[in-house]
Design an enzyme around this catalytic site. Sequence first.
Site, PDB file in Angstrom:
ATOM      1  N   HIS A  68       4.052   1.282   2.220  1.00 14.90           N
ATOM      2  CA  HIS A  68       5.214   0.603   1.646  1.00 14.90           C
ATOM      3  C   HIS A  68       5.825   1.453   0.520  1.00 14.90           C
ATOM      4  O   HIS A  68       7.044   1.551   0.389  1.00 14.90           O
ATOM      5  CB  HIS A  68       4.812  -0.751   1.054  1.00 14.90           C
ATOM      6  N   HIS A  75       0.855  -1.190   0.000  1.00 17.18           N
ATOM      7  CA  HIS A  75       0.000   0.000   0.000  1.00 17.18           C
ATOM      8  C   HIS A  75       0.894   1.244   0.000  1.00 17.18           C
ATOM      9  O   HIS A  75       2.130   1.128  -0.058  1.00 17.18           O
ATOM     10  CB  HIS A  75      -0.959  -0.034   1.196  1.00 17.18           C
TER      11      HIS A  75
HETATM   12  P1  AMP Z   1       4.672  -5.036   6.644  1.00 14.73           P
HETATM   13  O1  AMP Z   1       4.505  -5.452   5.225  1.00 14.73           O
HETATM   14  O2  AMP Z   1       3.405  -4.733   7.348  1.00 14.73           O
HETATM   15  O3  AMP Z   1       5.580  -5.988   7.411  1.00 14.73           O
HETATM   16  O4  AMP Z   1       5.445  -3.646   6.605  1.00 14.73           O
HETATM   17  C1  AMP Z   1       6.661  -3.520   5.898  1.00 14.73           C
HETATM   18  C2  AMP Z   1       7.259  -2.183   6.226  1.00 14.73           C
HETATM   19  O5  AMP Z   1       6.355  -1.145   5.852  1.00 14.73           O
HETATM   20  C3  AMP Z   1       7.540  -1.998   7.741  1.00 14.73           C
HETATM   21  O6  AMP Z   1       8.776  -1.321   7.902  1.00 14.73           O
HETATM   22  C4  AMP Z   1       6.390  -1.157   8.178  1.00 14.73           C
HETATM   23  O7  AMP Z   1       6.679  -0.364   9.302  1.00 14.73           O
HETATM   24  C5  AMP Z   1       6.161  -0.291   6.946  1.00 14.73           C
HETATM   25  N1  AMP Z   1       4.806   0.263   6.961  1.00 14.73           N
HETATM   26  C6  AMP Z   1       3.649  -0.416   7.089  1.00 14.73           C
HETATM   27  N2  AMP Z   1       2.600   0.423   7.121  1.00 14.73           N
HETATM   28  C7  AMP Z   1       3.111   1.672   7.019  1.00 14.73           C
HETATM   29  C8  AMP Z   1       2.540   2.980   6.993  1.00 14.73           C
HETATM   30  N3  AMP Z   1       1.231   3.184   7.085  1.00 14.73           N
HETATM   31  N4  AMP Z   1       3.370   4.041   6.876  1.00 14.73           N
HETATM   32  C9  AMP Z   1       4.706   3.854   6.785  1.00 14.73           C
HETATM   33  N5  AMP Z   1       5.307   2.650   6.793  1.00 14.73           N
HETATM   34  C10 AMP Z   1       4.528   1.569   6.908  1.00 14.73           C
END
Ligand code: AMP
Length: 244
Positions: A20, A17
Site C-alpha cells: 500500500h 503494508h
Molecule cells: P487491499 O487493501 O488488499 O484491497 O489493496 C489495496 C490496494 O493495494 C490494491 O490496489 C492492491 O492491488 C494494492 N496492493 C496490495 N498488495 C500489494 C502489493 N504487495 N504490492 C503492490 N500493491 C499491492
Amino acid sequence: MRLGEAVGLVPTMGALHEGHLALIRRAREECRHVVVSIYVNPTQFGPGEDLARYPRPRRRDLALCRAAGVDLVFAPENLYLPDHSTYVEEMECSQGRDGASRPGHFRGVAIVVLKLFNLVRPAKAYFGQKDAQQIDVILRMVRDLDVPVKLVVVPTVRDPDGVALSSRNRYLSPEERAVAVEFARLLQQAAKKKINPVLWLGRELKKAHGLKLDYVELAGDRLCAAVVVGKTRLIDNERVRNKT
Ligand code: AMP
C-alpha cells in the site's frame, strides 16, 4: 501542474503494508493531494469469506498514512444505504480466475470503486499489480462508463522471501508461510520458462504439499495463479517472457 491533476486516490481495505505504501508514495510523487480510502467493503466478500475477521488496525493505519504524507484518510463506517439497489457489473474481464472462484466479488469491487471515485473525484487512482484481474475490471469499467480518472498500476511489492505482501498474510502460521514462499518461488520460476509456463506451474502446484490449487491461467502476458493454504487464499501473478 493542472488543477485537475491535484488529487490522487489510493483505495485500500486497510491493514496497510509496504505494498500500500508503494501506491501512496507513487501518488505522493505525482499528485498535489493524496487521499487514502480505508474501507472493508462488504459487497466484495462472499458468504463464508473473511469479512468479519479481516484485520482492522485503524490507529496503526492512520499513523502510517500520516508518516507517508497522506493529506486525507477517508475511512467511512458504511457506504451503503439499507435500500441500496444499484450495481455495476463488468461482464467480460471479471469472468474466470477470481471471478469464477469468488462469485459477485468483482461486482462488489466495481461498485465500491465507482462510489469512491464519485465521492473523492480523483484525477488519478492507484492500484497494485498484485490484483491483476481487479485492474482489468476497473480499467474496463472506467473506459466503458467514461469515468474521468487516470489509473496508475504499481508493481507488486514482495517480502525478501518472494511472497507478495498482502493483508491476509498475517493469517498464515509459520508452516503455512513456508508454503506461501514455495508458491511464490514456483510462480517466479514458471514465469521464466520458455515453453508452456501454465502447464508447468499447474503440475508443480498440484505436486506441492500444504496447498490446494485454485487456478493457473495466462491473462495477456501475465501468469496468474491462486492457491488456498489452510484457510487463506493467496493470489499472485508475474509477467511471462514467452507466451507459447
Ligand atoms: P487491499 O487493501 O488488499 O484491497 O489493496 C489495496 C490496494 O493495494 C490494491 O490496489 C492492491 O492491488 C494494492 N496492493 C496490495 N498488495 C500489494 C502489493 N504487495 N504490492 C503492490 N500493491 C499491492
